[in-house]
Enzyme design. Sequence first.
Site, short mmCIF file in Angstrom:
data_model
loop_
_atom_site.label_atom_id
_atom_site.label_comp_id
_atom_site.label_asym_id
_atom_site.label_seq_id
_atom_site.Cartn_x
_atom_site.Cartn_y
_atom_site.Cartn_z
N ARG A 186 0.44 8.79 -5.51
CA ARG A 186 0.76 8.34 -4.16
C ARG A 186 1.37 6.94 -4.17
O ARG A 186 2.17 6.60 -3.29
CB ARG A 186 -0.46 8.42 -3.24
CG ARG A 186 -1.71 7.65 -3.68
CD ARG A 186 -2.87 8.03 -2.76
NE ARG A 186 -4.12 7.34 -3.03
CZ ARG A 186 -5.04 7.76 -3.88
NH1 ARG A 186 -4.84 8.85 -4.59
NH2 ARG A 186 -6.18 7.09 -4.04
N ARG A 202 0.85 -1.19 0.00
CA ARG A 202 0.00 0.00 0.00
C ARG A 202 0.89 1.24 0.00
O ARG A 202 1.96 1.26 0.61
CB ARG A 202 -0.92 0.01 1.23
CG ARG A 202 -1.97 1.12 1.14
CD ARG A 202 -2.81 1.21 2.39
NE ARG A 202 -3.73 2.34 2.28
CZ ARG A 202 -4.39 2.86 3.31
NH1 ARG A 202 -4.23 2.37 4.53
NH2 ARG A 202 -5.20 3.88 3.13
N HIS A 203 0.42 2.28 -0.67
CA HIS A 203 1.17 3.54 -0.72
C HIS A 203 1.39 4.12 0.68
O HIS A 203 0.69 3.78 1.64
CB HIS A 203 0.42 4.56 -1.59
CG HIS A 203 -0.95 4.89 -1.06
ND1 HIS A 203 -1.17 5.77 -0.02
CD2 HIS A 203 -2.18 4.45 -1.44
CE1 HIS A 203 -2.45 5.86 0.22
NE2 HIS A 203 -3.10 5.07 -0.62
N GLU A 230 1.53 7.25 3.55
CA GLU A 230 0.46 8.12 4.03
C GLU A 230 0.36 9.40 3.20
O GLU A 230 1.36 9.97 2.76
CB GLU A 230 0.69 8.49 5.49
CG GLU A 230 -0.45 9.27 6.11
CD GLU A 230 -0.19 9.68 7.54
OE1 GLU A 230 -0.57 8.94 8.45
OE2 GLU A 230 0.45 10.75 7.75
N THR A 231 -0.88 9.85 3.01
CA THR A 231 -1.16 11.14 2.37
C THR A 231 -1.87 12.05 3.37
O THR A 231 -2.35 11.59 4.41
CB THR A 231 -2.07 10.97 1.13
OG1 THR A 231 -3.39 10.60 1.58
CG2 THR A 231 -1.53 9.89 0.19
N GLY A 232 -1.97 13.32 3.00
CA GLY A 232 -2.71 14.24 3.86
C GLY A 232 -4.16 13.83 4.01
O GLY A 232 -4.75 13.98 5.08
N TRP A 233 -4.73 13.28 2.93
CA TRP A 233 -6.14 12.86 3.00
C TRP A 233 -6.31 11.62 3.85
O TRP A 233 -7.37 11.44 4.46
CB TRP A 233 -6.68 12.64 1.59
CG TRP A 233 -7.05 13.92 0.89
CD1 TRP A 233 -6.60 15.17 1.18
CD2 TRP A 233 -7.94 14.06 -0.22
NE1 TRP A 233 -7.14 16.10 0.33
CE2 TRP A 233 -7.97 15.44 -0.55
CE3 TRP A 233 -8.69 13.17 -0.97
CZ2 TRP A 233 -8.75 15.93 -1.60
CZ3 TRP A 233 -9.47 13.66 -2.02
CH2 TRP A 233 -9.49 15.04 -2.33
N ASN A 234 -5.31 10.74 3.91
CA ASN A 234 -5.37 9.62 4.85
C ASN A 234 -5.51 10.17 6.27
O ASN A 234 -6.35 9.71 7.05
CB ASN A 234 -4.10 8.78 4.80
CG ASN A 234 -4.03 7.84 3.61
OD1 ASN A 234 -2.96 7.59 3.08
ND2 ASN A 234 -5.16 7.31 3.15
N GLU A 249 -7.13 2.62 -7.10
CA GLU A 249 -8.17 2.53 -6.08
C GLU A 249 -9.56 2.51 -6.74
O GLU A 249 -9.72 2.89 -7.90
CB GLU A 249 -8.03 3.73 -5.12
CG GLU A 249 -9.04 3.79 -3.98
CD GLU A 249 -8.97 2.59 -3.05
OE1 GLU A 249 -9.56 1.54 -3.41
OE2 GLU A 249 -8.35 2.70 -1.97
#
Length: 213
Positions: free
Chosen positions: A62, A8-9, A11-15, A86
């Site tokens: 990402r 899995r990628h 972490e992003t800000g949206w996560n 996704e």
Amino acid sequence: MTEFWFIRHGETGWNKQRRLQGWQDTPLNELGASQAGLLAKRLEVEARNTRIDAIYSSDLQRCHHTALPASERLGLRVRSEPGLRERGFGVLEGLEMEHLDTLAPQAAAAWKSRDPLRLLEGGETLGQFHARVVATIDDIATRHAGERVLAFTHGGVLDIIWRHARGVPLNAPRDAAMLNASINRVAVADGRWQVLDWGDVAHMAELARDDIV
């Protein structure tokens, strides 16, 4: 047999904000970039004793940016694969989880129902998503028989993979985590899938120590 290491990628800000990302091309945040770096170091060590033959990635940044540090350390190019993307969440994309019912009640109900045939406005049905993921992985497995493949993808894709390999229905509870930058090993042979190991994040120990300090 093809051995996949699904990752899995980072972490992003949206996560962090608990927003549904779907097909939105969100970047890694600072933590996500650090996770990608630690993952790459781990994979370089693994590759000294375990041959890695190819790297695939979802076409969203990402995933691609999580794959790049490993690509550089392993000397393998990243092959873009839209089929690893996704699920398309349509009108729910960009919304925070706690506001779904208020801002898009019909779409939220469709998403939460986990009915494979129920339409999701502007997005994919769960059944369409499942079919896309399974067909993509079976196709890659055919092209890489007898090889080991890294595949950088998303939490929703990992959910489909885990369910398909374990024979768990799409609408049943799941007892496996979909962790950022985790390694999840699955064997695929003649259309039969088997989970070998799941949720390996041993390479994140350094970040945990940094948090303590």
